[in-house]
Design a protein around this motif. Structure first.
Motif, PDB file in Angstrom:
ATOM      1  N   ILE A  66       0.841  -1.202   0.000  1.00 23.85           N
ATOM      2  CA  ILE A  66       0.000   0.000   0.000  1.00 23.85           C
ATOM      3  C   ILE A  66       0.875   1.251   0.000  1.00 23.85           C
ATOM      4  O   ILE A  66       0.653   2.196  -0.753  1.00 23.85           O
ATOM      5  CB  ILE A  66      -0.969  -0.012   1.197  1.00 23.85           C
ATOM      6  N   GLU A  67       1.902   1.200   0.829  1.00 25.85           N
ATOM      7  CA  GLU A  67       2.824   2.336   0.879  1.00 25.85           C
ATOM      8  C   GLU A  67       3.530   2.531  -0.447  1.00 25.85           C
ATOM      9  O   GLU A  67       3.688   3.639  -0.939  1.00 25.85           O
ATOM     10  CB  GLU A  67       3.886   2.086   1.950  1.00 25.85           C
ATOM     11  N   LEU A  68       3.938   1.397  -1.034  1.00 24.61           N
ATOM     12  CA  LEU A  68       4.656   1.467  -2.304  1.00 24.61           C
ATOM     13  C   LEU A  68       3.765   2.086  -3.375  1.00 24.61           C
ATOM     14  O   LEU A  68       4.205   2.964  -4.142  1.00 24.61           O
ATOM     15  CB  LEU A  68       5.119   0.078  -2.739  1.00 24.61           C
ATOM     16  N   ALA A  69       2.514   1.639  -3.446  1.00 22.99           N
ATOM     17  CA  ALA A  69       1.593   2.173  -4.465  1.00 22.99           C
ATOM     18  C   ALA A  69       1.459   3.686  -4.315  1.00 22.99           C
ATOM     19  O   ALA A  69       1.463   4.427  -5.304  1.00 22.99           O
ATOM     20  CB  ALA A  69       0.231   1.489  -4.350  1.00 22.99           C
ATOM     21  N   LEU A  70       1.378   4.149  -3.078  1.00 19.49           N
ATOM     22  CA  LEU A  70       1.265   5.595  -2.831  1.00 19.49           C
ATOM     23  C   LEU A  70       2.493   6.349  -3.327  1.00 19.49           C
ATOM     24  O   LEU A  70       2.397   7.373  -4.005  1.00 19.49           O
ATOM     25  CB  LEU A  70       1.075   5.849  -1.337  1.00 19.49           C
ATOM     26  N   LYS A  71       3.655   5.783  -2.968  1.00 21.99           N
ATOM     27  CA  LYS A  71       4.901   6.454  -3.375  1.00 21.99           C
ATOM     28  C   LYS A  71       5.042   6.482  -4.884  1.00 21.99           C
ATOM     29  O   LYS A  71       5.465   7.472  -5.472  1.00 21.99           O
ATOM     30  CB  LYS A  71       6.103   5.703  -2.777  1.00 21.99           C
ATOM     31  N   LEU A  72       4.664   5.369  -5.518  1.00 20.31           N
ATOM     32  CA  LEU A  72       4.777   5.291  -6.975  1.00 20.31           C
ATOM     33  C   LEU A  72       3.834   6.279  -7.650  1.00 20.31           C
ATOM     34  O   LEU A  72       4.206   6.962  -8.610  1.00 20.31           O
ATOM     35  CB  LEU A  72       4.479   3.874  -7.471  1.00 20.31           C
TER      36      LEU A  72
END
Ligand code: ARG
Length: 573
Positions: A66-72
């Motif tokens: 979830i964090e990765l998707a946000l950062k991306l």
């Protein structure tokens, strides 16, 4: 040196719009330095109700998806060099992407208009040789529905693989030898009549065959075995009758091939390999893989029943001829793949055959592929040769043509109607076969196959004819130059997206040897086209130029797709 080599490859390998989108995504992902192994990342097409054109699931990319998707998403949106991606959004563990349709649509339309009837083609195969063993009916018997399936699937694979730059060799491996000939010759000599056979070869030979089985006894069987042997030994009388029967049968088969527009490069038949079977036996003995078993020779496997390669009476066998065929094909063509389009009931057989060919050193693993398929039934029930209760394929095809006449509204006269009905009726038979995954059984249902509305060929053909009439009405040259795809409507976007998928779909169909991916896809394109056309004015609208170009692209896509399935497009319907 290296550099120019790469350039050369680029030139041969068409990169289509949708792939440019993928490339751009991957480029941005790389720049972000947030994920490893970018090349392996899968881009998905989300379900239609989700408001995104592409999605990247992040589960496998990080322990905190979830964090990765946000950062991306943040990185994508800030990234300046975007051309084909418009916007990114994180939804849970997914990175959803929206395409920049202004640029994308232009690319797609340019691709299609530039490539015309080669839209979707590429040099994936690089001239590698693929042998396709298809149709392969048995002489002196009517071509069965299974052979019809093999013919249809095989020809379509031939077209698809050729389109991708493979050099295909179609081989009709006729069953022109075997125990049935001994029986047939005996029956013919006892009860046959030359004129009757020449008049209606298949029917008459069938009758003889059925009669042989009805009256079968020890003496008749013995006689039949004698004749089989005589033939293999080159007895002149037996061979003359045999050749006569083979020629008559081929003529009958050719009628069907002509109707379906089937072409072979080779038609050697099993008998061609007869003299080479001795070599196979010798190879097997030399390699130490031939085991004696009750005066016969077999090849044993670890995980399958063994394969008989020589009978105790030394008579020749289907499988030994097939091994000789593999050896011959490999030597003559050095094929990259050899595909056997044959029903699923021979699944175990081909496993044994390929394994034996490997053990004999003729091929490497996976060079031969059994492209298997399920049964085809008419809605009325199963058909069998033994009982003589057969529907001749010729009748089946003629019937489809006849029935499709009721769909045709625009023909000027009877002659034109016949012409169109041929393309619609035959198209219906082919499409009905190719539209489901080949490994499934199919039912031939006249009503469904010939429906104008359902998942049918007439439905696709009709959409295509409609598109063509718009192009004709427009009457001017359609070019991709100077088009502006601003504020596209949803229906336009969907149709463009569909058209863009074509090159990818062809690859999927080719790599799985499954033409149904293309058939299903064509239904989707026809659907998208109809939705677009029913809602939006084309000629006379403000966006006339752009819309006509979209129509043309849809037309080309449908037409090329049908051609890959070996289906013709009528001028009108
Ligand atoms: N004639 C065979 C049959 O009807 C099919 C042959 C398929 N090709 C092959 N190389 N075995 O069952």
């Amino acid at each position: 040196m290296k550099k120019s080599g790469r350039k050369e490859k680029r030139k041969n390998d068409n990169i289509y719009a949708i792939e440019n989108v993928y490339e751009e995504c991957k480029k941005i992902l790389k720049k972000s330095k947030l994920v490893k192994h970018v090349e392996k990342i899968k881009l998905e097409t989300p379900k239609e109700r989700i408001n995104a054109d592409l999605a990247i699931p992040c589960f496998s990319l990080s322990k905190k998806p979830i964090e990765l998707a946000l950062k991306l998403a943040e990185f994508f949106n800030k990234y300046k060099g975007k051309r084909l991606i418009k916007k990114a959004e994180a939804i849970g563990p997914y990175l959803n992407l929206q395409i920049n349709y202004e640029n994308f649509a232009k690319n797609v339309i340019e691709d299609v208009i530039k490539m015309q009837e080669y839209y979707g083609a590429r040099n994936e195969g690089g001239g590698k040789i693929v042998i396709i063993d298809y149709s392969s009916p048995n002489v002196a018997k009517p071509m069965s529905i299974a052979h019809l399936r093999s013919t249809i699937i095989g020809q379509s694979l031939y077209n698809i693989l050729t389109f991708l730059g493979y050099r295909c060799i179609g081989d009709n491996h006729l069953g022109d030898i075997g125990t049935q000939f001994g029986k047939l010759i005996v029956a013919y000599k006892l009860w046959g009549n030359k004129d009757r056979v020449e008049k209606e070869p298949i029917k008459e030979l069938m009758n003889l065959y059925v009669r042989f089985h009805r009256e079968s006894n020890e003496r008749l069987e013995e006689l039949a075995r004698d004749y089989s042997k005589k033939m293999e030994e080159g007895d002149e009388e037996a061979l003359a009758i045999w050749k006569w029967i083979v020629d008559l049968s081929k003529k009958e088969f050719n009628k069907i091939y002509e109707m379906l527009r089937i072409k072979f490069d080779l038609e050697l038949g099993e008998s061609f390999y007869l003299s080479m079977t001795k070599e196979v036996i010798e190879d097997a003995i030399r390699k130490g893989i031939a085991k004696e078993s009750e005066n016969a020779l077999v090849i044993e496997f670890e995980d399958m029943p063994s394969l008989l390669i020589q009978r105790s009476d030394k008579g020749s066998l289907y499988q030994t001829r097939d091994l000789a065929t593999i050896k011959y094909r490999k030597k003559r063509f050095d094929f990259y793949k050899c595909l056997y389009v044959v029903g699923s009931e021979q699944k175990l057989y081909f496993k044994q055959l390929f394994k034996a060919a490997e053990m004999l050193g003729y091929i490497k693993k996976d060079e031969c592929v059994h492209v298997d398929f399920g049964l085809m039934r008419l809605k009325e029930g199963k058909l069998s040769t033994r009982e003589g209760r057969v529907i001749l394929l010729e009748d089946l095809i003629k019937n489809a043509i006849e029935l499709s006449k009721s769909l045709i509204k625009e023909a000027k006269n009877e002659e034109e109607k016949d012409e169109i009905a041929k393309k619609v009726g035959i198209g219906a038979i082919i499409f009905n076969d190719l539209k489901e995954d080949r490994i499934k059984d199919v039912v031939f249902d006249w009503e469904k196959a010939l429906s104008m509305e359902g998942d049918s060929c007439p439905y696709v053909q009709y959409a295509c004819v409609r598109a063509k009439s718009i192009i004709e009405k427009y009457g001017r040259e359609i070019s991709a130059k100077g088009l502006k795809f601003k504020n596209l409507e949803e229906e336009e976007k969907l149709l463009i997206r569909r058209i863009a998928d074509f090159p990818k779909i062809i690859l999927i169909a080719a790599n799985s040897y499954k033409p149904h991916y293309i058939a299903q896809y064509l239904l989707d394109v026809a659907d998208a086209f109809n939705k677009f056309y029913e809602k939006h004015k084309v000629i006379g609208s403000e966006k006339e130029k752009e819309r006509v170009a979209i129509v043309k692209a849809a037309y080309i896509t449908l037409k090329v797709g049908l051609k890959l399935l070996n289906i013709e497009l009528p001028e009108k319907m």
